[in-house]
Design a protein around this motif. Structure first.
Motif, PDB file in Angstrom:
ATOM      1  N   UNK A 217      20.197  20.412  19.750  1.00  0.00           N
ATOM      2  CA  UNK A 217      20.827  21.426  20.615  1.00  0.00           C
ATOM      3  C   UNK A 217      21.515  22.500  19.778  1.00  0.00           C
ATOM      4  N   UNK A 218      22.137  22.079  18.687  1.00  0.00           N
ATOM      5  CA  UNK A 218      22.811  23.049  17.817  1.00  0.00           C
ATOM      6  C   UNK A 218      21.800  23.977  17.158  1.00  0.00           C
ATOM      7  N   UNK A 219      20.702  23.393  16.647  1.00  0.00           N
ATOM      8  CA  UNK A 219      19.655  24.184  15.997  1.00  0.00           C
ATOM      9  C   UNK A 219      19.061  25.233  16.938  1.00  0.00           C
ATOM     10  N   UNK A 220      18.749  24.790  18.135  1.00  0.00           N
ATOM     11  CA  UNK A 220      18.021  25.630  19.088  1.00  0.00           C
ATOM     12  C   UNK A 220      18.937  26.425  20.018  1.00  0.00           C
ATOM     13  N   UNK A 223      21.923  23.956  25.592  1.00  0.00           N
ATOM     14  CA  UNK A 223      22.882  23.058  26.241  1.00  0.00           C
ATOM     15  C   UNK A 223      22.099  21.961  26.951  1.00  0.00           C
ATOM     16  N   UNK A 224      22.761  20.870  27.244  1.00  0.00           N
ATOM     17  CA  UNK A 224      22.090  19.759  27.924  1.00  0.00           C
ATOM     18  C   UNK A 224      21.451  20.215  29.229  1.00  0.00           C
ATOM     19  N   UNK A 240      16.308   3.084  27.466  1.00  0.00           N
ATOM     20  CA  UNK A 240      16.282   4.504  27.768  1.00  0.00           C
ATOM     21  C   UNK A 240      17.385   4.916  28.723  1.00  0.00           C
ATOM     22  N   UNK A 241      17.695   4.047  29.675  1.00  0.00           N
ATOM     23  CA  UNK A 241      18.773   4.346  30.618  1.00  0.00           C
ATOM     24  C   UNK A 241      20.095   4.523  29.879  1.00  0.00           C
ATOM     25  N   UNK A 242      20.345   3.670  28.874  1.00  0.00           N
ATOM     26  CA  UNK A 242      21.584   3.783  28.100  1.00  0.00           C
ATOM     27  C   UNK A 242      21.626   5.104  27.337  1.00  0.00           C
ATOM     28  N   UNK A 243      20.495   5.492  26.762  1.00  0.00           N
ATOM     29  CA  UNK A 243      20.444   6.766  26.048  1.00  0.00           C
ATOM     30  C   UNK A 243      20.643   7.936  27.011  1.00  0.00           C
ATOM     31  N   UNK A 244      20.031   7.851  28.181  1.00  0.00           N
ATOM     32  CA  UNK A 244      20.162   8.928  29.158  1.00  0.00           C
ATOM     33  C   UNK A 244      21.607   9.075  29.632  1.00  0.00           C
ATOM     34  N   UNK A 245      22.304   7.958  29.722  1.00  0.00           N
ATOM     35  CA  UNK A 245      23.722   8.024  30.097  1.00  0.00           C
ATOM     36  C   UNK A 245      24.521   8.774  29.042  1.00  0.00           C
ATOM     37  N   UNK A 246      24.160   8.587  27.775  1.00  0.00           N
ATOM     38  CA  UNK A 246      24.821   9.356  26.715  1.00  0.00           C
ATOM     39  C   UNK A 246      24.497  10.840  26.853  1.00  0.00           C
ATOM     40  N   UNK A 247      23.262  11.142  27.216  1.00  0.00           N
ATOM     41  CA  UNK A 247      22.841  12.539  27.334  1.00  0.00           C
ATOM     42  C   UNK A 247      23.615  13.275  28.422  1.00  0.00           C
ATOM     43  N   UNK A 248      23.903  12.596  29.528  1.00  0.00           N
ATOM     44  CA  UNK A 248      24.536  13.266  30.675  1.00  0.00           C
ATOM     45  C   UNK A 248      26.044  13.070  30.712  1.00  0.00           C
ATOM     46  N   UNK A 252      27.809  18.146  34.625  1.00  0.00           N
ATOM     47  CA  UNK A 252      28.106  18.297  36.046  1.00  0.00           C
ATOM     48  C   UNK A 252      27.122  17.465  36.882  1.00  0.00           C
ATOM     49  N   UNK A 253      27.394  17.381  38.158  1.00  0.00           N
ATOM     50  CA  UNK A 253      26.611  16.518  39.039  1.00  0.00           C
ATOM     51  C   UNK A 253      25.145  16.945  39.104  1.00  0.00           C
ATOM     52  N   UNK A 254      24.915  18.251  39.137  1.00  0.00           N
ATOM     53  CA  UNK A 254      23.537  18.739  39.254  1.00  0.00           C
ATOM     54  C   UNK A 254      22.711  18.370  38.022  1.00  0.00           C
ATOM     55  N   UNK A 255      23.275  18.547  36.828  1.00  0.00           N
ATOM     56  CA  UNK A 255      22.559  18.203  35.595  1.00  0.00           C
ATOM     57  C   UNK A 255      22.324  16.702  35.502  1.00  0.00           C
TER      58      UNK A 255
END
Length: 387
Positions: A217-220, A223-224, A240-248, A252-255
């Motif tokens: 994200x920093x390179x490009x 934002x999430x 994958x669910x655990x990783x996705x939780x880190x991502x979000x 906000x609710x929509x993202x």
């Protein structure tokens, strides 16, 4: 010039075990497997299916829709290699009747192998835009009967055609890579069963995702919420669910809803097939294409991870008309063709497959007509046939 994924094919063997049956046989609450691990079915490979045969079968899903004469490169990623010297890709090349001028070899770095192959193929096509490249990831995940990792086994292959002006996913420039020499998972030369420190491997996987996602994200300058989907290597869907939780986290609710919905779409095939090592991330991609509802141009982040360990985050944009290049009905038919086996039957198939057949013993397949299979060895040379 855009370069990316133009065709994609999935294959999995014709037998599976139900996770509820397995849980009962192991005296576990089924929800430990169904929810705690996130798996419902697990494909089982018998003696007649190996990395090579599955790779051929995955490629056969699209081979009649491409110009084979344009293929200049074939790279095979696997950690279920069938020879310490000869590349699995040479057997595939022969079965597909590709030209002798095709450059071909095998790559290995645990589950990262197909991503490595894809990046090699991308760079090849950039230099040779009139050529195409074929990449295959094919593996059988085995941890052993009654082990902690048993529920995260599986078998299957994904094959992809990489070309200029692709029809499915255009790869973006740049990536974020991170590697360390660690021992979270390995398989010694004298073992057909993998060795894994499950809790440690999960920790490393999540740490590598956090590092590469933040750096990418920093390179490009992203934002999430710029991502329409983020998909993951799935040794089991809960990972994958655990990783996705880190991502979000802190989104906000929509993202959060957008990325959760895309993750749910991407895990459907993995939930039914199980872990297929090098091909798992790209089975997630196929599942997203078949079960998601993303528009052309959607930005998809892809996180690849191979134990030992190598992680990489990169992205691509969906191409207009990508829906025409996937066959959800065909893949569903392939899954439904599988025979459900009992736990004792699965155990017998599993144990038999750990041993190589005697030389000159001919194996026969019980799969559908047109399926390629390993038919045994003659003079210690592997034989592949089509039913």
């Amino acid at each position: 010039m855009r370069v990316g994924i133009d065709k994609i094919g999935l294959f999995t063997p014709n037998k599976y075990v139900d996770m509820v049956d397995l849980a009962h046989a192991r005296n576990e609450d089924p929800n430990k497997y169904l929810i705690g691990i996130g798996q419902s079915e697990m494909s089982v490979a018998d003696q007649t299916q190996d990395a090579v045969s599955m790779g051929i079968n995955a490629t056969m899903k699209y081979i009649d829709r491409i110009d084979k004469d344009k293929i200049g490169l074939l790279v095979f990623g696997t950690e279920s290699g069938i020879d310490q010297s000869k590349s699995a890709s040479l057997f595939v090349k022969t079965a597909l009747k590709l030209k002798p001028e095709v450059r071909t070899f095998e790559v290995k770095e645990a589950c990262f192998g197909l991503t490595a192959a894809l990046m090699i193929a991308r760079d090849f096509v950039r230099v040779h835009p009139d050529k195409t490249a074929m990449v295959i990831g094919s593996d059988i995940a085995r941890y052993g009967i009654g082990t902690a990792g048993e529920v995260t086994q599986g078998a299957g292959s994904v094959s992809m055609l990489i070309k200029a002006d692709p029809a499915i996913l255009a790869l973006n420039d740049g990536h974020s890579a991170y590697s360390e020499d660690i021992n979270d998972f390995w398989r010694p030369n004298d073992s057909k069963l993998a060795m894994v420190d499950g809790k440690y491997s999960t920790q490393v996987y999540l740490d590598f995702f956090s590092k590469t996602f933040a750096d990418y994200k920093k390179q490009k300058k992203l934002e999430t919420n710029d991502f329409d989907a983020i998909i993951y290597h799935l040794p089991f869907t809960k990972m994958g669910l655990k990783a996705n939780r880190l991502a979000v986290a802190d989104q906000d609710e929509a993202t959060t809803e957008k990325l959760q919905n895309s993750f749910d779409a991407s895990k459907q095939l993995s939930r039914r097939v199980g872990n297929i090592y090098t091909a798992s991330l790209y089975m997630s991609l196929l599942s997203l294409l078949e079960n998601g509802n993303l528009p052309a141009g959607a930005l998809v982040g892809l996180f690849s991870y191979g134990s030992g360990a190598m992680g990489e985050l990169y992205s691509g944009n969906l191409v207009e008309g990508y829906e025409k290049e996937v066959n959800a009905a065909g893949d569903e038919k392939m899954l439904k063709r599988r025979q459900k086996v009992s736990v004792p039957e699965y155990e017998e198939i599993f144990n038999t497959a750990l041993d190589d057949p005697e030389d000159n013993e001919e194996l026969t397949s019980d799969d559908e007509k047109g399926t390629w299979y390993f038919a045994g060895t003659k003079g210690n040379i592997r034989q592949y046939k089509v039913k």
